[in-house]
Enzyme design. Structure first.
Site, PDB file in Angstrom:
ATOM      1  CB  CYS A   1      -0.921  -0.018   1.223  1.00 48.63           C
ATOM      2  SG  CYS A   1      -1.781   1.550   1.461  1.00 48.63           S
TER       3      CYS A   1
ATOM      4  CB  CYS B   1       0.920   1.177   4.390  1.00 45.19           C
ATOM      5  SG  CYS B   1      -0.707   0.740   5.038  1.00 45.19           S
TER       6      CYS B   1
ATOM      7  CG  ASP C   1      -2.850  15.129  -3.655  1.00 43.97           C
ATOM      8  OD1 ASP C   1      -3.794  14.401  -3.326  1.00 43.97           O
ATOM      9  OD2 ASP C   1      -2.308  15.065  -4.796  1.00 43.97           O
TER      10      ASP C   1
ATOM     11  CG  HIS D   1      -4.350  -0.971   4.789  1.00 40.46           C
ATOM     12  ND1 HIS D   1      -3.855  -0.133   3.808  1.00 40.46           N
ATOM     13  CD2 HIS D   1      -5.219  -1.802   4.168  1.00 40.46           C
ATOM     14  CE1 HIS D   1      -4.392  -0.465   2.651  1.00 40.46           C
ATOM     15  NE2 HIS D   1      -5.234  -1.477   2.846  1.00 40.46           N
TER      16      HIS D   1
ATOM     17  CG  ASN E   1     -12.596  10.876  -4.447  1.00 43.55           C
ATOM     18  OD1 ASN E   1     -13.629  11.543  -4.497  1.00 43.55           O
ATOM     19  ND2 ASN E   1     -11.418  11.369  -4.809  1.00 43.55           N
TER      20      ASN E   1
ATOM     21  N   GLY F   1     -14.290   7.227  -7.651  1.00 42.17           N
ATOM     22  CA  GLY F   1     -13.043   7.804  -8.163  1.00 42.17           C
ATOM     23  C   GLY F   1     -11.850   7.624  -7.249  1.00 42.17           C
TER      24      GLY F   1
ATOM     25  CG  HIS G   1      -4.289   3.732   3.513  1.00 41.30           C
ATOM     26  ND1 HIS G   1      -3.294   2.980   4.132  1.00 41.30           N
ATOM     27  CD2 HIS G   1      -4.769   4.566   4.468  1.00 41.30           C
ATOM     28  CE1 HIS G   1      -3.176   3.354   5.402  1.00 41.30           C
ATOM     29  NE2 HIS G   1      -4.064   4.322   5.630  1.00 41.30           N
TER      30      HIS G   1
ATOM     31  CG  HIS H   1      -6.973   9.182   0.682  1.00 40.90           C
ATOM     32  ND1 HIS H   1      -7.069   7.896   0.183  1.00 40.90           N
ATOM     33  CD2 HIS H   1      -7.241  10.007  -0.364  1.00 40.90           C
ATOM     34  CE1 HIS H   1      -7.355   7.944  -1.107  1.00 40.90           C
ATOM     35  NE2 HIS H   1      -7.474   9.213  -1.455  1.00 40.90           N
TER      36      HIS H   1
ATOM     37  CG  HIS I   1      -8.663  14.401  -1.384  1.00 40.32           C
ATOM     38  ND1 HIS I   1      -7.601  14.439  -2.262  1.00 40.32           N
ATOM     39  CD2 HIS I   1      -9.237  13.177  -1.547  1.00 40.32           C
ATOM     40  CE1 HIS I   1      -7.537  13.297  -2.924  1.00 40.32           C
ATOM     41  NE2 HIS I   1      -8.516  12.505  -2.507  1.00 40.32           N
TER      42      HIS I   1
HETATM   43  P1  DGP Z   1      -7.926   9.487  -4.601  1.00 35.59           P
HETATM   44  O1  DGP Z   1      -7.991   9.672  -6.098  1.00 35.59           O
HETATM   45  O2  DGP Z   1      -9.110  10.129  -3.888  1.00 35.59           O
HETATM   46  O3  DGP Z   1      -7.703   8.058  -4.218  1.00 35.59           O
HETATM   47  O4  DGP Z   1      -6.690  10.347  -4.119  1.00 35.59           O
HETATM   48  C1  DGP Z   1      -5.383   9.882  -4.179  1.00 35.59           C
HETATM   49  C2  DGP Z   1      -4.491  11.084  -4.112  1.00 35.59           C
HETATM   50  O5  DGP Z   1      -3.195  10.644  -3.768  1.00 35.59           O
HETATM   51  C3  DGP Z   1      -4.358  11.875  -5.396  1.00 35.59           C
HETATM   52  O6  DGP Z   1      -4.901  13.183  -5.218  1.00 35.59           O
HETATM   53  C4  DGP Z   1      -2.863  11.953  -5.662  1.00 35.59           C
HETATM   54  C5  DGP Z   1      -2.260  11.513  -4.369  1.00 35.59           C
HETATM   55  N1  DGP Z   1      -1.021  10.744  -4.492  1.00 35.59           N
HETATM   56  C6  DGP Z   1      -0.811   9.656  -5.284  1.00 35.59           C
HETATM   57  N2  DGP Z   1       0.433   9.194  -5.140  1.00 35.59           N
HETATM   58  C7  DGP Z   1       1.033  10.021  -4.222  1.00 35.59           C
HETATM   59  C8  DGP Z   1       2.337  10.048  -3.647  1.00 35.59           C
HETATM   60  O7  DGP Z   1       3.222   9.223  -3.931  1.00 35.59           O
HETATM   61  N3  DGP Z   1       2.594  11.036  -2.763  1.00 35.59           N
HETATM   62  C9  DGP Z   1       1.649  11.972  -2.417  1.00 35.59           C
HETATM   63  N4  DGP Z   1       1.995  12.905  -1.534  1.00 35.59           N
HETATM   64  N5  DGP Z   1       0.394  11.966  -2.938  1.00 35.59           N
HETATM   65  C10 DGP Z   1       0.099  10.999  -3.826  1.00 35.59           C
END
Ligand code: DGP
Length: 114
Positions: free
Chosen positions: A5, A8, A31, A47, A87, A93, A98, A100, A102
């Site tokens: 993950c 994680c 992000d 997780h 999401n 989407g 994992h 989260h 926003h």
């Molecule tokens: P979602 O699409 O709701 O599952 O959001 C996943 C978010 O994770 C997306 O906005 C981009 C972010 N993201 C993906 N990979 C990484 C990473 O390696 N580091 C960081 N800081 N954010 C990431």
């Protein structure tokens, strides 16, 4: 911790991130693809795959995420408001499985869905 993950591995420090907050239950980092001047991902350290997997056994992590969101929003200067989005699943989407939240702000947000 789930070995495969991404979040994680960010929580454990295996993968670098720009962390803005951390406590026993929560990790929060910026992000990688920000959609607003402030775009922080607030993540439970357990997780939990998505909002669909929240239960009586793990909901303390979710409560702690929202406590952290209030603190981070204040620290980031979002006193005028912000948006919190999760999401869930393919139709919702979600791209990282994992749970989260926003935390988005720092600008007058448009494109309201609801
Ligand atoms: P979602 O699409 O709701 O599952 O959001 C996943 C978010 O994770 C997306 O906005 C981009 C972010 N993201 C993906 N990979 C990484 C990473 O390696 N580091 C960081 N800081 N954010 C990431």
């Amino acid at each position: 911790m789930s070995e495969n993950c991404l979040f994680c591995r960010i929580i454990s420090g295996d993968i670098p991130s720009d962390k803005v907050y951390e406590d026993e239950y929560v990790c929060a980092f910026r992000d990688i693809n920000p959609q607003a001047p402030v775009h922080v991902l607030v993540v439970p350290k357990a997780h939990i795959a998505s909002a669909a997997d929240v239960s009586a056994e793990n909901s303390l992590y979710v409560a702690r995420c929202f406590e952290a969101i209030a603190k981070i929003a204040a620290a980031e200067g979002l006193g005028n408001g912000y948006r919190v989005i999760t999401n869930c699943g393919e139709d919702g989407g979600q791209s990282v499985m994992h749970l989260h939240f926003h935390l988005i702000g720092g600008v007058k947000l448009s494109e309201k869905i609801i």
